[in-house]
Design an enzyme around this catalytic site. Sequence first.
Site, PDB file in Angstrom:
ATOM      1  N   GLY A 153     -35.398   1.633   7.576  1.00  0.00           N
ATOM      2  CA  GLY A 153     -34.515   2.525   8.332  1.00  0.00           C
ATOM      3  C   GLY A 153     -34.477   3.905   7.705  1.00  0.00           C
ATOM      4  N   ASN A 158     -25.050  -5.812  -5.518  1.00  0.00           N
ATOM      5  CA  ASN A 158     -25.178  -4.674  -4.601  1.00  0.00           C
ATOM      6  C   ASN A 158     -26.414  -3.838  -4.914  1.00  0.00           C
ATOM      7  OD1 ASN A 158     -23.036  -5.276  -3.026  1.00  0.00           O
ATOM      8  ND2 ASN A 158     -21.787  -3.515  -3.574  1.00  0.00           N
ATOM      9  N   CYS A 191     -20.310   1.284  -0.306  1.00  0.00           N
ATOM     10  CA  CYS A 191     -20.628   0.451  -1.473  1.00  0.00           C
ATOM     11  C   CYS A 191     -21.969   0.753  -2.130  1.00  0.00           C
ATOM     12  CB  CYS A 191     -20.570  -1.010  -1.073  1.00  0.00           C
ATOM     13  SG  CYS A 191     -19.009  -1.410  -0.302  1.00  0.00           S
ATOM     14  N   THR A 212     -14.288  -2.987  -7.188  1.00  0.00           N
ATOM     15  CA  THR A 212     -15.534  -2.916  -7.972  1.00  0.00           C
ATOM     16  C   THR A 212     -15.329  -1.940  -9.131  1.00  0.00           C
ATOM     17  OG1 THR A 212     -16.783  -3.347  -5.970  1.00  0.00           O
ATOM     18  CG2 THR A 212     -18.005  -2.380  -7.814  1.00  0.00           C
ATOM     19  N   ASP A 248       0.869  -1.184   0.000  1.00  0.00           N
ATOM     20  CA  ASP A 248       0.000   0.000   0.000  1.00  0.00           C
ATOM     21  C   ASP A 248       0.898   1.224   0.000  1.00  0.00           C
ATOM     22  OD1 ASP A 248      -3.207   0.433   0.980  1.00  0.00           O
ATOM     23  OD2 ASP A 248      -1.881   2.179   1.112  1.00  0.00           O
TER      24      ASP A 248
HETATM   25  C1  UGA Z   1     -22.354  -4.261   1.170  1.00  0.00           C
HETATM   26  C2  UGA Z   1     -22.873  -5.651   0.753  1.00  0.00           C
HETATM   27  O1  UGA Z   1     -23.785  -6.150   1.736  1.00  0.00           O
HETATM   28  C3  UGA Z   1     -21.716  -6.643   0.561  1.00  0.00           C
HETATM   29  O2  UGA Z   1     -22.225  -7.874   0.060  1.00  0.00           O
HETATM   30  C4  UGA Z   1     -20.715  -6.049  -0.451  1.00  0.00           C
HETATM   31  O3  UGA Z   1     -19.612  -6.906  -0.660  1.00  0.00           O
HETATM   32  C5  UGA Z   1     -20.220  -4.719   0.080  1.00  0.00           C
HETATM   33  O4  UGA Z   1     -21.357  -3.827   0.228  1.00  0.00           O
HETATM   34  C6  UGA Z   1     -19.228  -4.148  -0.913  1.00  0.00           C
HETATM   35  O5  UGA Z   1     -19.583  -3.911  -2.065  1.00  0.00           O
HETATM   36  O6  UGA Z   1     -18.043  -4.042  -0.567  1.00  0.00           O
HETATM   37  P1  UGA Z   1     -21.639  -3.120   3.488  1.00  0.00           P
HETATM   38  O7  UGA Z   1     -21.621  -1.839   2.732  1.00  0.00           O
HETATM   39  O8  UGA Z   1     -20.499  -3.453   4.362  1.00  0.00           O
HETATM   40  O9  UGA Z   1     -21.783  -4.372   2.470  1.00  0.00           O
HETATM   41  O10 UGA Z   1     -22.911  -3.093   4.431  1.00  0.00           O
HETATM   42  P2  UGA Z   1     -24.359  -3.754   4.505  1.00  0.00           P
HETATM   43  O11 UGA Z   1     -24.437  -4.599   5.693  1.00  0.00           O
HETATM   44  O12 UGA Z   1     -24.781  -4.325   3.236  1.00  0.00           O
HETATM   45  O13 UGA Z   1     -25.239  -2.450   4.827  1.00  0.00           O
HETATM   46  C7  UGA Z   1     -25.295  -1.350   3.919  1.00  0.00           C
HETATM   47  C8  UGA Z   1     -26.336  -0.344   4.383  1.00  0.00           C
HETATM   48  O14 UGA Z   1     -27.645  -0.873   4.231  1.00  0.00           O
HETATM   49  C9  UGA Z   1     -26.222   0.047   5.857  1.00  0.00           C
HETATM   50  O15 UGA Z   1     -26.373   1.449   5.964  1.00  0.00           O
HETATM   51  C10 UGA Z   1     -27.355  -0.671   6.532  1.00  0.00           C
HETATM   52  O16 UGA Z   1     -27.843   0.004   7.669  1.00  0.00           O
HETATM   53  C11 UGA Z   1     -28.392  -0.678   5.423  1.00  0.00           C
HETATM   54  N1  UGA Z   1     -29.373  -1.766   5.549  1.00  0.00           N
HETATM   55  C12 UGA Z   1     -28.990  -3.071   5.413  1.00  0.00           C
HETATM   56  C13 UGA Z   1     -30.702  -1.464   5.785  1.00  0.00           C
HETATM   57  O17 UGA Z   1     -31.089  -0.266   5.900  1.00  0.00           O
HETATM   58  N2  UGA Z   1     -31.619  -2.479   5.872  1.00  0.00           N
HETATM   59  C14 UGA Z   1     -31.257  -3.782   5.751  1.00  0.00           C
HETATM   60  O18 UGA Z   1     -32.157  -4.657   5.836  1.00  0.00           O
HETATM   61  C15 UGA Z   1     -29.905  -4.082   5.511  1.00  0.00           C
END
Ligand code: UGA
Length: 444
Positions: free
Chosen positions: A253, A208, A260, A121, A30
């Site tokens: 929410g 995504n 992402c 990505t 890095d």
């Molecule tokens: C997301 C994807 O879930 C991963 O599969 C992917 O690899 C990753 O992006 C990426 O492209 O690197 P992440 O951003 O870490 O992962 O977080 P998530 O758990 O997916 O949550 C994203 C957002 O959605 C959060 O703000 C969360 O609060 C919201 N969310 C999630 C909701 O509002 N409702 C839900 O039911 C689930």
Amino acid sequence: MRITVAGAGYVGLVTGVCFAEMGYQIILVDHVEEKISLLKRGISPIYEPQLDKLVSKNMGANQLSFTTDYQYAYANSDVIFICVGTPENEDGSANLQFVYKVARQIAETVTRDCLVVIKSTVPIGTNDKVEVFMKHHLKHDVKVEVASNPEFLSQGTAVRDTLNASRIVIGAESEEAKQVLAAIYAPFKQPIVMMNRRSAEMVKYASNDFLALKISFVNDIANLCEAVGANIEDVTNGMSYDVRIGNQFLKPGIGYGGSCFPKDTKALHWLSEEEGYVLRTVKAAIEVNEKQKFKLIKKARKDFSSFQGLKVAVLGLTFKPGTDDLREAPSIPNVRLLLNEGAMVHVYDPAGAENFKRLYPTEVAYEKTPEKALEDADLCFIFTEWEEIKLLDLKIFKEKMKKAFIYDGRNCFSLTEAKAAGVQYQSIGRPEVKEWEAKTEAVR
Ligand code: UGA
């Protein structure tokens, strides 16, 4: 096989550590000195369960080393994974400057045939372009091939997700590249799905964007639930028994955030427009999400004519629990709005406060406990469903706050609990039953 991972962010660091855990000797490179010097001391620069422990363990076993010297890292590698960031440009397109920077460094350095694997990505067609670009910049008489291997880990569960991935997607044009990657991933014992590079790039965006769409759909339905007297939690529970729908990503929410979903929905939408095709569903998901972020403020405006001079408690800053990441967190535009309107904002977050200080070093008061943030507050916003917040007794809000007006963007408490505690509680998609009893009465 000599494997190098370029980029020590969420994807690169976790990938490198998990490869080392599977017995490979990994060099992680890095350009940020501070990150590498922390890692050399066995400290993870990001907050992620298990990561510190696995970094130290694999360094100790000589499976993992860290460097800023890309020439040393790339020169003798057989396989190089590119895991650098692809942030958002102002127009919503993906910024590929780091991918090309690394691709050029690799091309100018490799001294043996090399498979370059893009995990970042990237827009559909990028792998093809990077391969042409690298061939053009090669300094030695060697063969390079580019393959796509998108990442599906989530922040907060990144190590677990990588060691137990739902699938490994490999996009390559040659049989040889497919076999090399299949062999690297064999010890993980996860399903491997092979396809061409463009399809693999699309799997990442489509996955995504589909999840983002699911969240925006649920938020849309939650908003309608409020208007018609239904309860979104009962609704999603009722839906979830259909295995075609499932029970994941149906939590309403104040909108999705993170590094992402916001970026990847915009990038795919931008790309579709470039191709002369309007991706209407993704466009709608983006629009619903933008509006949803201000849902709580809209509710609070019905109870308070102005926020001027009010003490506002903010519980939860990060875009989700289990991370210190604030990227695209709904808390940011909401706190900005409250400050602009003259509120005195007191925040609590178990992990994100230090990062928030970079945005607002002096404008908000940072409290060590939720109780302290609630003291004498006129109203409270909940932006993240941390366990530390969900486990609070609502009676504390009643005791500590001047007026217990709570606007909960993550449905942390039940309506029964709120009623019993005697607080003014509003959440997402769960209207109070008494409002609906009154309306039905009026019709009779
Ligand atoms: C997301 C994807 O879930 C991963 O599969 C992917 O690899 C990753 O992006 C990426 O492209 O690197 P992440 O951003 O870490 O992962 O977080 P998530 O758990 O997916 O949550 C994203 C957002 O959605 C959060 O703000 C969360 O609060 C919201 N969310 C999630 C909701 O509002 N409702 C839900 O039911 C689930």
